[in-house]
Design a protein around this motif. Structure first.
Motif, PDB file in Angstrom:
ATOM      1  N   HIS A 169      28.630 -43.475 -44.249  1.00 58.15           N
ATOM      2  CA  HIS A 169      28.106 -44.723 -43.690  1.00 58.15           C
ATOM      3  C   HIS A 169      28.607 -45.998 -44.368  1.00 58.15           C
ATOM      4  CE1 HIS A 169      25.400 -42.458 -41.117  1.00 58.15           C
ATOM      5  NE2 HIS A 169      25.070 -41.723 -42.169  1.00 58.15           N
ATOM      6  N   TYR A 170      28.968 -45.928 -45.626  1.00 61.17           N
ATOM      7  CA  TYR A 170      29.395 -47.112 -46.380  1.00 61.17           C
ATOM      8  C   TYR A 170      30.608 -46.766 -47.250  1.00 61.17           C
ATOM      9  CZ  TYR A 170      24.836 -48.869 -44.964  1.00 61.17           C
ATOM     10  OH  TYR A 170      23.752 -49.264 -44.228  1.00 61.17           O
ATOM     11  N   PRO A 171      31.734 -46.414 -46.640  1.00 60.26           N
ATOM     12  CA  PRO A 171      32.892 -45.974 -47.431  1.00 60.26           C
ATOM     13  C   PRO A 171      33.478 -47.063 -48.336  1.00 60.26           C
ATOM     14  CG  PRO A 171      33.475 -46.176 -45.110  1.00 60.26           C
ATOM     15  CD  PRO A 171      31.996 -46.378 -45.208  1.00 60.26           C
ATOM     16  N   GLN A 172      33.170 -48.316 -48.106  1.00 62.19           N
ATOM     17  CA  GLN A 172      33.692 -49.399 -48.938  1.00 62.19           C
ATOM     18  C   GLN A 172      32.745 -49.787 -50.071  1.00 62.19           C
ATOM     19  OE1 GLN A 172      36.789 -50.267 -48.469  1.00 62.19           O
ATOM     20  NE2 GLN A 172      36.844 -48.905 -46.699  1.00 62.19           N
ATOM     21  N   ASP A 173      31.658 -49.059 -50.245  1.00 62.49           N
ATOM     22  CA  ASP A 173      30.689 -49.365 -51.303  1.00 62.49           C
ATOM     23  C   ASP A 173      31.375 -49.297 -52.667  1.00 62.49           C
ATOM     24  OD1 ASP A 173      28.554 -48.996 -53.313  1.00 62.49           O
ATOM     25  OD2 ASP A 173      27.252 -48.930 -51.558  1.00 62.49           O
ATOM     26  N   PRO A 174      31.253 -50.335 -53.483  1.00 59.88           N
ATOM     27  CA  PRO A 174      31.953 -50.361 -54.772  1.00 59.88           C
ATOM     28  C   PRO A 174      31.441 -49.314 -55.770  1.00 59.88           C
ATOM     29  CG  PRO A 174      30.536 -52.280 -54.541  1.00 59.88           C
ATOM     30  CD  PRO A 174      30.525 -51.576 -53.224  1.00 59.88           C
ATOM     31  N   ARG A 175      30.253 -48.785 -55.562  1.00 65.41           N
ATOM     32  CA  ARG A 175      29.706 -47.760 -56.473  1.00 65.41           C
ATOM     33  C   ARG A 175      30.280 -46.381 -56.205  1.00 65.41           C
ATOM     34  NH1 ARG A 175      23.613 -48.487 -54.698  1.00 65.41           N
ATOM     35  NH2 ARG A 175      24.739 -48.492 -52.729  1.00 65.41           N
TER      36      ARG A 175
ATOM     37  N   GLY B  46      20.293 -31.104 -55.728  1.00 66.03           N
ATOM     38  CA  GLY B  46      21.620 -31.723 -55.730  1.00 66.03           C
ATOM     39  C   GLY B  46      21.695 -33.000 -54.913  1.00 66.03           C
ATOM     40  N   PHE B  47      20.749 -33.898 -55.127  1.00 68.03           N
ATOM     41  CA  PHE B  47      20.697 -35.117 -54.317  1.00 68.03           C
ATOM     42  C   PHE B  47      21.816 -36.102 -54.639  1.00 68.03           C
ATOM     43  CE2 PHE B  47      17.847 -36.009 -57.872  1.00 68.03           C
ATOM     44  CZ  PHE B  47      18.324 -37.235 -58.309  1.00 68.03           C
ATOM     45  N   ARG B  48      22.420 -36.016 -55.824  1.00 71.49           N
ATOM     46  CA  ARG B  48      23.535 -36.922 -56.138  1.00 71.49           C
ATOM     47  C   ARG B  48      24.696 -36.708 -55.186  1.00 71.49           C
ATOM     48  NH1 ARG B  48      24.153 -36.525 -62.525  1.00 71.49           N
ATOM     49  NH2 ARG B  48      22.346 -37.773 -62.994  1.00 71.49           N
ATOM     50  N   ARG B  49      25.061 -35.458 -54.986  1.00 74.07           N
ATOM     51  CA  ARG B  49      26.164 -35.137 -54.062  1.00 74.07           C
ATOM     52  C   ARG B  49      25.794 -35.564 -52.646  1.00 74.07           C
ATOM     53  NH1 ARG B  49      30.895 -35.758 -53.870  1.00 74.07           N
ATOM     54  NH2 ARG B  49      31.398 -35.375 -51.742  1.00 74.07           N
ATOM     55  N   ALA B  50      24.529 -35.386 -52.275  1.00 75.23           N
ATOM     56  CA  ALA B  50      24.077 -35.802 -50.943  1.00 75.23           C
ATOM     57  C   ALA B  50      24.178 -37.316 -50.777  1.00 75.23           C
ATOM     58  CB  ALA B  50      22.652 -35.332 -50.687  1.00 75.23           C
ATOM     59  N   PHE B  51      23.837 -38.069 -51.828  1.00 75.62           N
ATOM     60  CA  PHE B  51      23.931 -39.525 -51.759  1.00 75.62           C
ATOM     61  C   PHE B  51      25.387 -39.967 -51.635  1.00 75.62           C
ATOM     62  CE2 PHE B  51      23.819 -43.784 -53.996  1.00 75.62           C
ATOM     63  CZ  PHE B  51      23.269 -44.474 -52.923  1.00 75.62           C
ATOM     64  N   VAL B  52      26.267 -39.298 -52.372  1.00 77.85           N
ATOM     65  CA  VAL B  52      27.699 -39.604 -52.268  1.00 77.85           C
ATOM     66  C   VAL B  52      28.180 -39.327 -50.852  1.00 77.85           C
ATOM     67  CG1 VAL B  52      29.997 -38.870 -53.016  1.00 77.85           C
ATOM     68  CG2 VAL B  52      28.221 -39.320 -54.705  1.00 77.85           C
ATOM     69  N   THR B  53      27.774 -38.206 -50.288  1.00 79.55           N
ATOM     70  CA  THR B  53      28.149 -37.872 -48.906  1.00 79.55           C
ATOM     71  C   THR B  53      27.639 -38.933 -47.939  1.00 79.55           C
ATOM     72  OG1 THR B  53      28.106 -35.523 -49.443  1.00 79.55           O
ATOM     73  CG2 THR B  53      27.984 -36.106 -47.111  1.00 79.55           C
ATOM     74  N   TYR B  54      26.410 -39.385 -48.170  1.00 83.11           N
ATOM     75  CA  TYR B  54      25.828 -40.435 -47.326  1.00 83.11           C
ATOM     76  C   TYR B  54      26.683 -41.705 -47.390  1.00 83.11           C
ATOM     77  CZ  TYR B  54      22.758 -44.175 -45.816  1.00 83.11           C
ATOM     78  OH  TYR B  54      22.248 -45.284 -45.178  1.00 83.11           O
ATOM     79  N   LEU B  55      27.026 -42.131 -48.603  1.00 85.43           N
ATOM     80  CA  LEU B  55      27.837 -43.342 -48.748  1.00 85.43           C
ATOM     81  C   LEU B  55      29.215 -43.160 -48.128  1.00 85.43           C
ATOM     82  CD1 LEU B  55      26.963 -44.553 -52.361  1.00 85.43           C
ATOM     83  CD2 LEU B  55      26.223 -45.546 -50.184  1.00 85.43           C
ATOM     84  N   GLU B  56      29.814 -41.991 -48.290  1.00 84.86           N
ATOM     85  CA  GLU B  56      31.130 -41.734 -47.701  1.00 84.86           C
ATOM     86  C   GLU B  56      31.088 -41.831 -46.179  1.00 84.86           C
ATOM     87  OE1 GLU B  56      32.909 -38.693 -51.102  1.00 84.86           O
ATOM     88  OE2 GLU B  56      31.921 -37.870 -49.335  1.00 84.86           O
TER      89      GLU B  56
END
Length: 124
Positions: free
Chosen positions: A91-97, A79-89
């Motif tokens: 560390h990079y909450p303004q990421d446009p993706r 489930g690395f997709r959810r982990a990547f989303v958590t990472y962006l949330e």
């Protein structure tokens, strides 16, 4: 008799090709991407992620995008997709993706048919 030999040979060839397909040798880049994504997912789940991990995430995901079957297998496994989303949330909450990735990570896919599983009644 010749037909039996031909059919037996065909069956052996199919069995051999099936075996070789299961034991497919992946390039070192794919193996490295597998390892990176596993490690990064563990870091997220243990709360040890860092801002500097973004380039590792992006390079591993880019490599796995080239191999959709392996991408889907690893996604189903860890489930690395959810982990990547958590990472962006985190560390990079303004990421446009982020909105698009959140939507993609919100649904699990059935491993055989690729059918989205989830609560469809909540979307209006």
């Amino acid at each position: 008799m010749d037909n039996i030999v031909l059919w037996s040979g065909l069956a052996l060839m199919v069995a051999l090709l099936t075996f070789l397909n299961q034991k497919q040798v992946y390039s070192s880049k794919v193996k490295k991407a597998y390892g990176e994504l596993r490690e990064l997912t563990v870091k997220i789940r243990s709360g040890q992620s860092e801002n500097v991990d973004l380039s590792r995430w992006e390079s591993a995901l880019a490599e796995m995008d080239k191999h959709p079957n392996e991408f889907n297998k690893l996604e189903a496994e860890i489930g690395f997709r959810r982990a990547f989303v958590t990472y962006l949330e985190q560390h990079y909450p303004q990421d446009p993706r982020l909105p698009e990735l959140q939507e993609a990570a919100a649904y699990q896919k059935d491993s055989v048919w690729g059918i989205k599983i989830g609560d469809y009644g909540s979307k209006k």
